[in-house]
Design an enzyme around this catalytic site. Structure first.
Site, PDB file in Angstrom:
ATOM      1  N   SER A  51       0.817  -1.221   0.000  1.00  0.00           N
ATOM      2  CA  SER A  51       0.000   0.000   0.000  1.00  0.00           C
ATOM      3  C   SER A  51       0.847   1.266   0.000  1.00  0.00           C
ATOM      4  O   SER A  51       0.286   2.372  -0.024  1.00  0.00           O
ATOM      5  CB  SER A  51      -0.926   0.013   1.222  1.00  0.00           C
ATOM      6  OG  SER A  51      -0.169   0.018   2.419  1.00  0.00           O
ATOM      7  N   TYR A  52       2.164   1.159   0.035  1.00  0.00           N
ATOM      8  CA  TYR A  52       3.012   2.356   0.039  1.00  0.00           C
ATOM      9  C   TYR A  52       2.964   3.044  -1.323  1.00  0.00           C
ATOM     10  O   TYR A  52       3.015   2.393  -2.371  1.00  0.00           O
ATOM     11  CB  TYR A  52       4.460   2.000   0.374  1.00  0.00           C
ATOM     12  CG  TYR A  52       4.717   1.719   1.830  1.00  0.00           C
ATOM     13  CD1 TYR A  52       3.730   1.844   2.797  1.00  0.00           C
ATOM     14  CD2 TYR A  52       5.986   1.327   2.254  1.00  0.00           C
ATOM     15  CE1 TYR A  52       3.992   1.589   4.130  1.00  0.00           C
ATOM     16  CE2 TYR A  52       6.255   1.062   3.588  1.00  0.00           C
ATOM     17  CZ  TYR A  52       5.258   1.195   4.521  1.00  0.00           C
ATOM     18  OH  TYR A  52       5.511   0.933   5.844  1.00  0.00           O
TER      19      TYR A  52
END
Length: 320
Positions: A51-52
């Site tokens: 999710s970065y």
């Protein structure tokens, strides 16, 4: 204890526009130089997450790390531990809920993935979701798809439950990642979490050890833009005594303030994974490995940190 605890590299900022103002044309060259300098200086643990990145750059951190890894020789890569965290989004359900996410992360990482981690605990809002996902991650370890398994954002009670259930399957829980810094000290100075990790043989990993830059040498050089700037303006005027003590200790060791922050984590048995975006930051992180706090310095920092009236925002998903 500090001598045996290393320092890793966090990559949350790689691809993050919201907090870090990421732009490929401005930052990718510097990030590659940072990665190469960190490897050359002996930093071995690289942590990322699927999710970065923000907006159209979601997954960018893994993609960049995977590309940088490809430039290394096989011998250099063999010395590294590449870890990613998979987010328990609401649509990721059941024992196979991470199957596609795992394959996508491994592809972005160029095929190199040594440790997979649950990004946060769902125990506080969807407890029925968490265990099937962990079972699926354990399946990957058993099948030899990934070497090791970790979790993030769990308190001592949940950690014990998860460790016990994984052990019943013959799967080792290698690490727990939580926020630890002099502005979020409770995990290692009070309560059971650090003690539970030691008892269970689970490595404790400290994310945000520099408190988004508040505990670094740049803390007095103006406020950054955006949400980080709001945090700086709220907290920085109230942490002066702590920063003064850190500067004094840094001067005693011929070190930087950021090194004091990292070595405080190490003194408590937690491996810090500072976010690194420049080669100079990689050099400061590696320099911290050359020295350690003595007991009086650690205790003085503990007292000052616990006396502060302000803290970093807590992770809302942290379980008990």
């Amino acid at each position: 204890m500090a001598q045996s605890v290393s320092i890793g590299v966090g990559t949350w900022a790689w691809g993050n526009q919201l907090l870090w103002g990421y732009r490929p044309d401005l930052h990718d060259i510097a990030l590659e130089a940072t990665f190469n300098r960190a490897v050359a200086l002996g930093l071995r643990f690289f942590d990322t997450a699927d999710s970065y990145g923000t907006g159209r750059f979601t997954g960018r951190s893994e993609q960049l790390l995977g590309g940088f890894l490809q430039t290394l020789s096989p011998q250099q890569r063999d010395h590294l531990c590449v870890a990613t965290k998979l987010a328990p989004f609401p649509w990721r359900l059941g024992r196979r809920g991470y199957e596609r996410a795992f394959q996508a992360s491994r592809q972005r990482l160029g095929g190199r993935l040594d440790r997979v981690q649950l990004h946060w605990s769902t125990a506080r809002y969807a407890p029925w979701q968490e265990w099937p996902l962990l079972e699926g991650l354990a399946d990957l370890v058993v099948a030899g798809e990934v070497k090791s398994l970790g979790v993030s954002n769990m308190g001592p009670r949940r950690l014990r439950q998860v460790q016990r259930r994984l052990a019943e399957r013959g799967v080792r829980l290698d690490s727990l990642q939580v926020q630890v810094s002099l502005l979020a000290p409770e995990a290692v100075t009070t309560g059971e979490l650090a003690a539970s990790c030691r008892e269970l043989g689970v490595d404790l990993i400290a994310y945000s050890p520099l408190a988004l830059g508040l505990l670094s040498d740049r803390a007095d050089q103006g406020s950054p833009k955006g949400p980080r700037g709001l945090l700086f303006r709220r907290l920085r005027p109230r942490i002066g005594p702590l920063l003064a003590l850190m500067r004094d200790i840094a001067a005693e060791h011929g070190a930087q303030v950021s090194e004091v922050a990292l070595n405080w984590c190490r003194a408590h048995g937690a491996m810090p994974i500072p976010g690194l975006r420049t080669p100079e930051q990689a050099e400061a992180a590696a320099a911290a490995l050359a020295w350690q706090l003595d007991e009086q310095e650690r205790l003085a920092l503990d007292r000052q940190a616990l006396d502060l009236a302000v803290r970093m925002p807590a992770n809302p998903f942290l379980s008990d």
